[in-house]
Motif scaffolding. Structure first.
Motif, PDB file in Angstrom:
ATOM      1  N   CYS A   9       0.938  -1.175  -0.187  1.00 43.70           N
ATOM      2  CA  CYS A   9       0.081   0.117  -0.030  1.00 43.70           C
ATOM      3  C   CYS A   9       0.914   1.290  -0.026  1.00 43.70           C
ATOM      4  O   CYS A   9       1.845   1.300   0.771  1.00 43.70           O
ATOM      5  CB  CYS A   9      -0.949   0.104   1.298  1.00 43.70           C
ATOM      6  N   TYR A  10       0.466   2.353  -0.771  1.00 42.78           N
ATOM      7  CA  TYR A  10       1.428   3.327  -0.962  1.00 42.78           C
ATOM      8  C   TYR A  10       0.813   4.653  -1.434  1.00 42.78           C
ATOM      9  O   TYR A  10      -0.606   4.477  -1.896  1.00 42.78           O
ATOM     10  CB  TYR A  10       2.709   3.135  -1.976  1.00 42.78           C
ATOM     11  N   GLY A  11       1.512   5.806  -1.312  1.00 44.58           N
ATOM     12  CA  GLY A  11       0.659   6.996  -1.782  1.00 44.58           C
ATOM     13  C   GLY A  11       0.557   7.833  -0.781  1.00 44.58           C
ATOM     14  O   GLY A  11       0.924   7.731   0.334  1.00 44.58           O
ATOM     15  N   GLY A  12      -0.885   8.136  -0.740  1.00 48.17           N
ATOM     16  CA  GLY A  12      -1.462   8.497   0.461  1.00 48.17           C
ATOM     17  C   GLY A  12      -1.664  10.220   0.498  1.00 48.17           C
ATOM     18  O   GLY A  12      -1.000  10.984  -0.422  1.00 48.17           O
ATOM     19  N   ARG A  13      -2.426  10.772   1.528  1.00 47.42           N
ATOM     20  CA  ARG A  13      -2.905  12.144   1.482  1.00 47.42           C
ATOM     21  C   ARG A  13      -1.546  12.855   2.205  1.00 47.42           C
ATOM     22  O   ARG A  13      -1.309  14.239   2.094  1.00 47.42           O
ATOM     23  CB  ARG A  13      -4.048  12.365   2.382  1.00 47.42           C
ATOM     24  N   SER A  14      -0.518  12.453   2.932  1.00 44.99           N
ATOM     25  CA  SER A  14       0.736  13.217   3.468  1.00 44.99           C
ATOM     26  C   SER A  14       1.561  13.704   2.420  1.00 44.99           C
ATOM     27  O   SER A  14       1.601  13.343   1.359  1.00 44.99           O
ATOM     28  CB  SER A  14       1.134  12.366   4.194  1.00 44.99           C
ATOM     29  N   ILE A  64      -2.978   4.949  -3.073  1.00 47.43           N
ATOM     30  CA  ILE A  64      -3.920   6.010  -2.513  1.00 47.43           C
ATOM     31  C   ILE A  64      -3.469   7.224  -2.876  1.00 47.43           C
ATOM     32  O   ILE A  64      -2.404   7.751  -2.968  1.00 47.43           O
ATOM     33  CB  ILE A  64      -3.852   6.030  -0.879  1.00 47.43           C
ATOM     34  N   THR A  65      -4.389   7.868  -3.780  1.00 47.99           N
ATOM     35  CA  THR A  65      -4.264   9.131  -4.246  1.00 47.99           C
ATOM     36  C   THR A  65      -4.077  10.201  -3.195  1.00 47.99           C
ATOM     37  O   THR A  65      -4.281  10.041  -1.920  1.00 47.99           O
ATOM     38  CB  THR A  65      -5.514   9.634  -5.170  1.00 47.99           C
ATOM     39  N   ARG A  66      -3.559  11.605  -3.683  1.00 47.41           N
ATOM     40  CA  ARG A  66      -3.421  12.566  -2.763  1.00 47.41           C
ATOM     41  C   ARG A  66      -4.912  13.022  -2.282  1.00 47.41           C
ATOM     42  O   ARG A  66      -4.785  13.508  -0.956  1.00 47.41           O
ATOM     43  CB  ARG A  66      -2.634  13.943  -3.560  1.00 47.41           C
ATOM     44  N   ASP A  67      -5.906  12.889  -2.627  1.00 49.21           N
ATOM     45  CA  ASP A  67      -7.129  13.223  -2.189  1.00 49.21           C
ATOM     46  C   ASP A  67      -7.884  11.957  -1.436  1.00 49.21           C
ATOM     47  O   ASP A  67      -8.997  12.182  -1.102  1.00 49.21           O
ATOM     48  CB  ASP A  67      -8.131  13.761  -3.191  1.00 49.21           C
ATOM     49  N   GLY A  68      -6.993  10.928  -1.270  1.00 47.91           N
ATOM     50  CA  GLY A  68      -7.601   9.589  -0.348  1.00 47.91           C
ATOM     51  C   GLY A  68      -8.333   8.603  -1.002  1.00 47.91           C
ATOM     52  O   GLY A  68      -8.954   7.693  -0.386  1.00 47.91           O
ATOM     53  N   ARG A  69      -8.361   8.700  -2.465  1.00 50.93           N
ATOM     54  CA  ARG A  69      -9.192   7.487  -3.069  1.00 50.93           C
ATOM     55  C   ARG A  69      -8.188   6.355  -3.018  1.00 50.93           C
ATOM     56  O   ARG A  69      -6.919   6.545  -3.388  1.00 50.93           O
ATOM     57  CB  ARG A  69      -9.330   7.865  -4.744  1.00 50.93           C
ATOM     58  N   TRP A  70      -8.620   5.113  -2.917  1.00 52.36           N
ATOM     59  CA  TRP A  70      -7.723   4.015  -3.115  1.00 52.36           C
ATOM     60  C   TRP A  70      -8.066   3.520  -4.373  1.00 52.36           C
ATOM     61  O   TRP A  70      -9.105   3.261  -5.018  1.00 52.36           O
ATOM     62  CB  TRP A  70      -8.474   2.889  -2.038  1.00 52.36           C
ATOM     63  N   LEU A  71      -6.934   2.931  -5.063  1.00 60.53           N
ATOM     64  CA  LEU A  71      -7.145   2.269  -6.309  1.00 60.53           C
ATOM     65  C   LEU A  71      -6.177   1.001  -6.762  1.00 60.53           C
ATOM     66  O   LEU A  71      -5.309   0.768  -5.827  1.00 60.53           O
ATOM     67  CB  LEU A  71      -6.261   3.304  -7.369  1.00 60.53           C
ATOM     68  N   LEU A 104       6.206   3.659  -8.188  1.00 64.89           N
ATOM     69  CA  LEU A 104       4.985   2.969  -8.424  1.00 64.89           C
ATOM     70  C   LEU A 104       3.980   4.186  -8.904  1.00 64.89           C
ATOM     71  O   LEU A 104       3.835   5.229  -8.122  1.00 64.89           O
ATOM     72  CB  LEU A 104       4.253   2.126  -7.379  1.00 64.89           C
ATOM     73  N   PRO A 105       3.347   4.097 -10.097  1.00 64.73           N
ATOM     74  CA  PRO A 105       2.119   5.254 -10.460  1.00 64.73           C
ATOM     75  C   PRO A 105       1.039   5.075  -9.442  1.00 64.73           C
ATOM     76  O   PRO A 105       0.623   3.906  -8.975  1.00 64.73           O
ATOM     77  CB  PRO A 105       2.078   4.659 -11.646  1.00 64.73           C
ATOM     78  N   VAL A 106       0.408   6.008  -9.247  1.00 62.59           N
ATOM     79  CA  VAL A 106      -0.942   6.369  -8.432  1.00 62.59           C
ATOM     80  C   VAL A 106      -1.875   6.263  -9.458  1.00 62.59           C
ATOM     81  O   VAL A 106      -2.428   7.377  -9.799  1.00 62.59           O
ATOM     82  CB  VAL A 106      -0.880   7.393  -7.405  1.00 62.59           C
ATOM     83  N   THR A 107      -2.412   5.266 -10.076  1.00 73.07           N
ATOM     84  CA  THR A 107      -3.326   5.098 -11.211  1.00 73.07           C
ATOM     85  C   THR A 107      -4.085   3.496 -10.859  1.00 73.07           C
ATOM     86  O   THR A 107      -3.475   2.833  -9.946  1.00 73.07           O
ATOM     87  CB  THR A 107      -2.659   4.842 -12.704  1.00 73.07           C
ATOM     88  N   GLY A 108      -5.197   3.262 -11.586  1.00 71.97           N
ATOM     89  CA  GLY A 108      -5.737   2.180 -11.458  1.00 71.97           C
ATOM     90  C   GLY A 108      -7.289   2.243 -11.260  1.00 71.97           C
ATOM     91  O   GLY A 108      -7.939   3.318 -11.348  1.00 71.97           O
TER      92      GLY A 108
END
Length: 95
Positions: free
Chosen positions: A10-15, A44-51, A70-74
């Motif tokens: 799990c990666y990315g996120g709002r932080s 996890i996108t910057r606005d909190g959506r899980w992909l 890793l890209p935040v897409t999906g």
């Protein structure tokens, strides 16, 4: 049935550490032996959506080598709220 252990990365996120998380996740995913582990990436996108970006992003990270992210897409996952809690779907609507 696969004898490989499934590992969720799990990666990315709002932080503010969003970009660092993407690079760290790529390093972890690329470092796991594909013969022993099945990596399941969740972004996890910057606005909190899980992909769910799919396993191909892990293969691309392995091929790209150190420093890849890793890209935040999906496809959207849900229902999750902006901090991962229940109550709102992945698109931000009410559950």
């Amino acid at each position: 049935m696969s004898s490989r252990l499934r590992v969720l990365v799990c990666y990315g996120g709002r932080s503010a550490e969003h970009d660092v998380s993407c690079v760290s996740a790529a390093a972890v995913a690329a470092g796991l032996n594909p013969g022993r582990y099945e990596v399941v990436p969740v972004a996890i996108t910057r606005d909190g959506r899980w992909l769910a970006p799919g396993a191909e992003v892990v293969e691309k990270a392995r091929a790209a080598g150190p420093g890849a992210a890793l890209p935040v897409t999906g496809e959207p996952l849900g229902p999750f709220g902006p901090q991962g809690e229940g109550g709102a779907n992945g698109a931000g609507g009410a559950a």
